[in-house]
Design an enzyme around this catalytic site. Structure first.
Site, PDB file in Angstrom:
ATOM      1  N   CYS A 155       0.840  -1.187   0.000  1.00  0.00           N
ATOM      2  CA  CYS A 155       0.000   0.000   0.000  1.00  0.00           C
ATOM      3  C   CYS A 155       0.882   1.246   0.000  1.00  0.00           C
ATOM      4  CB  CYS A 155      -0.911  -0.007   1.212  1.00  0.00           C
ATOM      5  SG  CYS A 155       0.024  -0.119   2.707  1.00  0.00           S
ATOM      6  N   TYR A 192      -6.162 -13.336  -2.533  1.00  0.00           N
ATOM      7  CA  TYR A 192      -5.457 -12.835  -1.350  1.00  0.00           C
ATOM      8  C   TYR A 192      -5.906 -13.557  -0.086  1.00  0.00           C
ATOM      9  CZ  TYR A 192      -4.011  -9.200   2.041  1.00  0.00           C
ATOM     10  OH  TYR A 192      -3.461  -8.498   3.091  1.00  0.00           O
ATOM     11  N   HIS A 237      -2.102 -11.587   5.917  1.00  0.00           N
ATOM     12  CA  HIS A 237      -2.142 -10.439   6.826  1.00  0.00           C
ATOM     13  C   HIS A 237      -3.337 -10.409   7.774  1.00  0.00           C
ATOM     14  CE1 HIS A 237       0.307  -8.638   3.380  1.00  0.00           C
ATOM     15  NE2 HIS A 237       1.138  -8.783   4.388  1.00  0.00           N
ATOM     16  N   ASP A 294       4.869  -9.422   8.942  1.00  0.00           N
ATOM     17  CA  ASP A 294       5.325  -9.449   7.550  1.00  0.00           C
ATOM     18  C   ASP A 294       6.276  -8.280   7.295  1.00  0.00           C
ATOM     19  OD1 ASP A 294       5.502 -10.258   4.918  1.00  0.00           O
ATOM     20  OD2 ASP A 294       3.744  -9.122   4.287  1.00  0.00           O
TER      21      ASP A 294
END
Ligand code: ADP
Ligand code: SF4
Length: 687
Positions: free
Chosen positions: A31, A171, A174, A267
């Site tokens: 992002c 996806y 996370h 992560d």
């Protein structure tokens, strides 16, 4: 002669389903705090990476439908056909440089508040959502919801293909994905074929992979982004438990495995808590199970480490988010045999703090990031100088170093004068605090570059006063003399000097970093909330002192929430035996103790303290600037035409702001006025 052949393996093409990446450098989805608000700016930021040699460049999360929306966090959308041209901007920009473009399709599931769209968030079972303080619970999806979601995901995949993407993601990472919420025993209490056994909980993920392949798999590679370990032990997926089983179950379905660990804070772990290659022990098994290419991350900046990952069969593609932000030209620098020119990521997560504060990403090492489109800045190119003026910069901290380097690149003759016997300013001091050693890269990169340049002279042990500056006789003077921690306790919580703060027992972080003697017990009064109070606490506690850290806030290190570190810092200090005192304001320093007031008006308490360290506010070191400013006529007769200040001397802030300030000053050096550009020039909203 330099042995560049050893890096050739990094430039081998890799086939990913129906497409081929030209090399092994893979910018994984990340992002940027901007997304659809400024798609041209984002496209340009991604394009620069493709130009810098990355073989694959991906988007951030692209929401698949109006059932998921992360407001106020910016994100991308492929909800409708009208969204296609916006995403196509990035694809076209990336394709111009021969890179593949990847779209990370996603549904935030329980992580979405759906605050703006006002559709109920969706999840496998009824549960409170994560990304909101409000007591919102999701709707437990029924079979119709699941069918509709699959159709929407498929339609978004088709739109991604129409936008020109080469790689389309499913996806599940996370803890920010509906597919991973279905997978999770924590959130999935269903009793139908989507709940219970792992085979059932993985069903939705499997269906999404099959749907995506059916919809776009003829020309697009289908990738899965999967967190193999959630770092939650028995409460989550683990790399040697269900994480491994999921890889075994789905091993041949995607064309690419993009693997990592969850949540985002693990992560994107910082250099304080994890070193380069830190994910290998979790993700390393995946390649032994699947024949499909594998991409992984680990804040890779060393080409030798990258080669080792490939040669040892850990991964096929070197994934990077932060290293590609800090240096978009990292692959080209390796290819051209000049890895020492890489501007290495320092692992500070200031980039993450952009997204976390709903603002365009910034980077400590790369001041041009997210300014490529807005201001037209290129990380590797500077405009030629606009005059033959000589420049004196006073202060070789991050602002002075960056300004000197950027002006020198423009062709200016630069003299850099530094009072101390070493350069780097606060970076040199702070990188000696526990866990922050990699931050020295901010200094080392710039010093290495400056040493290659013949038009820069650096003088250490040269404290300058106004007379010396005027005597130096240059047309352009830049003051970069930094800031000093306040001793009087004035800061975010205390508006007036704390009574007793003039005692010899009161120190500042500058004193501690400078090696000043302390006496225990030590009390750190931290209303600053950054990394300083807690790293000073760690340093002193490790040195054997009894340490307490007192904050007027509900929690220490509030700023580190934005860098995803706060929840790690607190237990870390607790383990070290540091006493954490919350919601107390320093009222007075007394002999051998301090008085603390309850911020809610409860009882005051007295704590023993033979040393108090004030981590509150900082004062700009602007005396030299003000002195020179006051000497208008003398300046004129000395030939000084401009006098400016940059960095912490102008406004104390984070290191990234000092670097940015120095860089911007060099860019705008010849202009009569500072550039005006709107903060988000191509503001665009979908919906
Ligand atoms: P910034 O973050 O703005 O770069 P720093 O505090 O890191 O600020 O660095 C400022 C540097 O300026 C320090 O290395 C300090 O020693 C140096 N400095 C401060 N005053 C003077 C001066 N009068 N002459 C030369 N160097 C100075
Ligand atoms: Fe790396 Fe820090 Fe830049 Fe992020 S802000 S890319 S962590 S140097």
């Amino acid at each position: 002669m330099r042995d560049t052949n050893r890096y050739d393996v990094l430039f081998e093409p890799v086939k990913i389903g129906p497409v081929t990446a030209k090399n092994r450098f893979y910018q994984v989805p990340h992002c940027n705090g901007t997304s659809d608000w400024a798609p041209d700016a984002v496209a340009r930021m991604r394009e620069i990476k493709a130009e810098g040699g990355w073989g694959v460049v991906c988007t951030e999360i692209v929401e698949v439908s109006e059932t998921t929306e992360l407001h106020p966090f910016p994100s991308l959308h492929l909800w409708r056909d009208a969204d296609i041209p916006i995403q196509a901007k990035m694809v076209e920009a990336v394709h111009r440089h021969g890179a593949l473009a990847g779209a990370e399709l996603g549904h935030f599931g329980l992580a979405a508040g759906n605050r703006a769209i006002r559709n109920p968030p969706l999840g496998p079972s009824s549960h409170l959502t994560f990304e909101s303080l409000e007591p919102f619970q999701c709707k437990a999806m029924d079979k119709d919801d699941i069918r509709t979601f699959r159709e929407q995901h498929k339609a978004a995949a088709v739109r991604a293909k129409r936008a020109g993407f080469d790689i389309v993601y499913v996806y599940a990472a996370h803890n920010l994905s509906l597919a991973s919420h279905f997978l999770s025993r924590r959130y999935n209490q269903r009793s139908d074929e989507y709940g219970g056994s792992l085979e059932n909980r993985v069903r939705l993920l499997r269906e999404l992979l099959l749907d995506t392949r059916e919809a776009v798999g003829d020309t697009c590679a289908v990738a899965i982004r999967f967190a193999v370990d959630e770092m939650l032990g028995a409460d989550g997926v683990t790399f040697d438990g269900e994480g491994r089983e999921v890889v075994e179950m789905l091993k041949d379905l995607p064309d690419l495995w993009d693997v990592n660990i969850a949540d985002w804070s693990y992560d994107s772990d910082t250099s304080r808590f994890a070193k380069e290659g830190f994910q290998e022990s979790f993700t390393g098994f995946v390649k032994q199970i699947t024949d499909k290419p594998v991409v992984g991350v680990g804040r890779f900046t060393s080409p030798d480490t990258m080669v080792s990952q490939i040669r040892r069969g850990v991964m096929d593609l070197i994934g990077a988010a932060r290293p590609s932000i800090a240096d978009p030209f990292l692959p080209n620098k390796i290819r051209e045999g000049r890895p020492e020119d890489i501007r290495e990521c320092i692992g500070c997560n200031v980039c993450v703090s952009g997204e976390m504060s709903y603002s365009p990403m910034r980077c400590t090492q790369n001041p041009t990031v997210m300014e490529e489109g807005r201001r037209g800045w290129h990380p590797e190119h500077m405009p030629a100088k606009g005059s033959d003026d000589a420049v004196l910069i006073v202060g070789a901290g991050p602002a002075g170093l960056e300004c000197a380097l950027s002006l020198a690149r423009r062709g200016y003759e630069v003299t850099l004068a530094e009072a101390r016997n070493d350069v780097g300013g606060r970076v040199t001091a702070e990188s000696a605090l526990p866990g922050l050693a990699e931050w020295a890269r901010v200094r080392d990169y710039r010093v290495h570059q400056l040493k290659q340049m013949s038009n820069v002279s650096i003088y250490c042990e040269s404290p300058m006063d106004a007379g010396q500056v005027l005597e130096f006789g240059v047309a352009r003077v830049v003051i970069a003399t930094g800031a000093t921690w306040r001793r009087d306790g004035v800061g975010r919580a205390n508006f007036w000097p704390v009574p007793g703060s003039d005692a010899a027992s009161v120190l500042t972080p500058d004193d501690i970093m400078g090696g000043c003697d302390v006496q225990g017990p030590v009390l750190i009064y931290d209303s600053d909330g950054s990394y300083i109070g807690n790293t000073v606490a760690e340093k002193l506690s490790t040195a054997g002192y009894a340490v307490s850290i007192v904050t007027p806030s509900p929690e220490i290190a509030g700023y580190l929430f934005l860098t995803l570190e706060q929840h790690k810092v607190v237990p870390h200090l607790m383990k070290l035996g540091v006493d954490i005192v919350r919601l107390k304001q320093l009222a007075a320093v007394e002999a051998g103790s301090v008085r603390l007031d309850c911020v809610y008006g409860g009882d005051s308490v007295t704590l023993e303290a033979r040393t108090v360290v004030m981590v509150t506010g900082r004062s700009p070191n602007d005396a030299l600037y003000r002195d020179l400013l006051a000497r208008g006529d003398e300046r004129k007769s000395a030939g000084v035409r401009t006098l400016d200040r940059i960095g912490d001397c102008l406004a104390p802030s984070i290191i990234a702001a000092a670097v940015y300030s120095g860089h911007r000053h060099a860019r705008e050096f010849d202009k009569a006025e500072r550039d005006y550009v709107p903060y988000l020039p191509d503001m665009h909203q979908t919906g």
